[in-house]
Design an enzyme around this catalytic site. Structure first.
Site, PDB file in Angstrom:
ATOM      1  N   CYS A   1       1.069  -1.184   0.019  1.00 17.98           N
ATOM      2  CA  CYS A   1       0.064   0.101   0.100  1.00 17.98           C
ATOM      3  C   CYS A   1       0.861   1.245   0.154  1.00 17.98           C
ATOM      4  CB  CYS A   1      -0.811  -0.015   1.127  1.00 17.98           C
ATOM      5  SG  CYS A   1      -1.875   1.571   1.113  1.00 17.98           S
TER       6      CYS A   1
ATOM      7  N   MET B   1      -4.413   4.735  -5.409  1.00 20.72           N
ATOM      8  CA  MET B   1      -3.484   4.088  -4.625  1.00 20.72           C
ATOM      9  C   MET B   1      -2.062   4.717  -4.998  1.00 20.72           C
ATOM     10  SD  MET B   1      -6.156   2.373  -6.544  1.00 20.72           S
ATOM     11  CE  MET B   1      -5.569   1.430  -7.655  1.00 20.72           C
TER      12      MET B   1
END
Length: 392
Positions: free
Chosen positions: A104, A314
């Site tokens: 992430c 993201m």
């Protein structure tokens, strides 16, 4: 019937970039969860509140979106020249599944801050005032990331005036450098092509750039799949037929990229690859009703995460965007106007983001040395998270 009391585990709830998640020190986890396996997955699922057939994660720390159903485990690094090992778990909302296949990028911005505040970085390396350089080993994908964390009076500086689209309030700026996100021994373009054709039975044939940089990502042209490229979340996420189409394309792309062997395996790899669609720069209105003129951006990018259109972008997909934009001939590069470039500003549902990439071509093979972007992070809550003991 007698029930055991809840188990208390030290934890910190943090925002990093446009995501938030529950952070743990590895040594604070119960012994059974200090190693990879079902005990660890069960613990994290219960912490977040999954699987939840209602899709709300009401009985856990999750926020019922891919951006808020995340967990992080940190420890002193076992890798030379690194400070901290960073392991990321993407928790499914409605399935009993934790995906460990990727990183992430947004929460990466919080890793350095947590590591400093929790004694995982050698105090001798930390300035009293200035910027601390935290060397992160991303254990999921085995890559180096450098976080530049501001310090004031020996503590992490979290407040500031840096504004990040997709986050309501300003905070301190944290620069994140993704170092060599694609090793020289790895194929940035797994198929060997900058642009491929994907044939999906019952849906059609699409041009695609499939790249492994930051996170495996499949880029499509918006117009080829019936979109303008300026869509906001509701235009996609309220359309079950569209979501099914994207998932089918994702599965076929995953096979073509060599990430899975069959279409059926895609359901067990929800976090990767990502699917995104691109278009040329256009004026649009963001999800917060901010007007963005076409002159402010180079292109539009919309990306899906865990089966839904992301509310912003993201961080790992931004690495893929920056890298692909710097390589002439990719769909991302063409949408941005083509040619050589070392940075790009793209529009996403919440606003804009600039990402820079240093790429070079050696012996007809593309390499990327570094991708950089600015995010922000802060602690939201710290203390104990509680779960029923029978979940271990």
């Amino acid at each position: 019937m007698t029930y055991l009391p809840q188990l208390k585990i030290l934890a910190t709830y943090m925002r990093g970039g446009t995501s938030k998640g529950v952070f743990f020190k590895l040594t604070d986890l119960p012994k059974a969860a200090q190693v990879a396996g079902q005990a660890r997955d069960n613990l994290l699922l219960r912490v977040i509140g999954s699987p939840d057939p209602y899709g709300k994660q009401t009985d856990g720390m999750g926020g019922a979106t891919s951006s808020t159903s995340k967990t992080v485990i940190l420890s002193k690094s076992t890798k030379a020249e690194h400070d901290v090992d960073y392991l990321f778990g993407q928790v499914s909302i409605d399935k009993p599944f934790v995906d460990w296949s990727g990183n992430c990028g947004n929460l990466t911005a919080a890793v350095g801050s947590f590591a400093i505040s929790n004694g995982l970085v050698d105090a001798k390396r930390l300035p009293e005032n200035g910027v601390a350089v935290v060397r992160i080993w991303q254990a999921n994908i085995e890559k180096t990331i450098i976080a530049h964390v501001p310090m004031t009076n020996g503590e992490v500086q979290e407040t500031g005036d840096f504004e990040l689209d997709g986050v309501t309030f300003p905070a301190a700026e944290v620069q994140v450098d993704f170092v060599s996100p694609v090793d020289a021994s790895e194929a940035m373009f797994p198929t060997g092509n900058i642009v491929d054709d994907i044939e999906v039975a019952g849906i059609g044939r699409f041009k695609a750039t499939m790249i492994n940089a930051g996170i495996p990502t499949i880029f499509l042209n918006a117009k080829d799949i019936g979109y303008q490229g300026t869509e906001l979340q509701e235009a996609i996420n309220s359309d079950e037929e569209a979501l099914a189409k994207f998932e089918c394309i994702r599965a076929h792309g995953a096979v073509k990229m060599g990430l899975i062997n069959s279409i059926e395996e895609a359901s067990g790899r929800q976090h990767t690859p990502k699917v995104a669609f691109v278009s040329h720069a256009q004026s649009y209105v963001t999800s917060s009703n901010k007007h963005v003129n076409a002159e402010q951006i180079d292109l539009h990018v919309r990306a899906l995460s865990m089966g839904k259109l992301h509310h912003a972008m993201m961080g790992t997909a931004a690495v893929a965007i920056g890298t692909a934009a710097a390589i002439p001939g990719t769909l991302v590069n063409i949408a941005a106007g083509g040619g050589e470039r070392n940075s790009v500003v793209f529009g996403h549902p919440s606003g804009t983001l600039k990402v820079g990439a240093q790429t070079l071509q050696l012996d007809d093979k593309w390499q990327v040395n570094k991708v950089s972007m600015s995010r922000s992070a802060r602690v939201l809550m710290e203390g104990w998270v509680r779960i029923p003991q029978d979940k271990l």
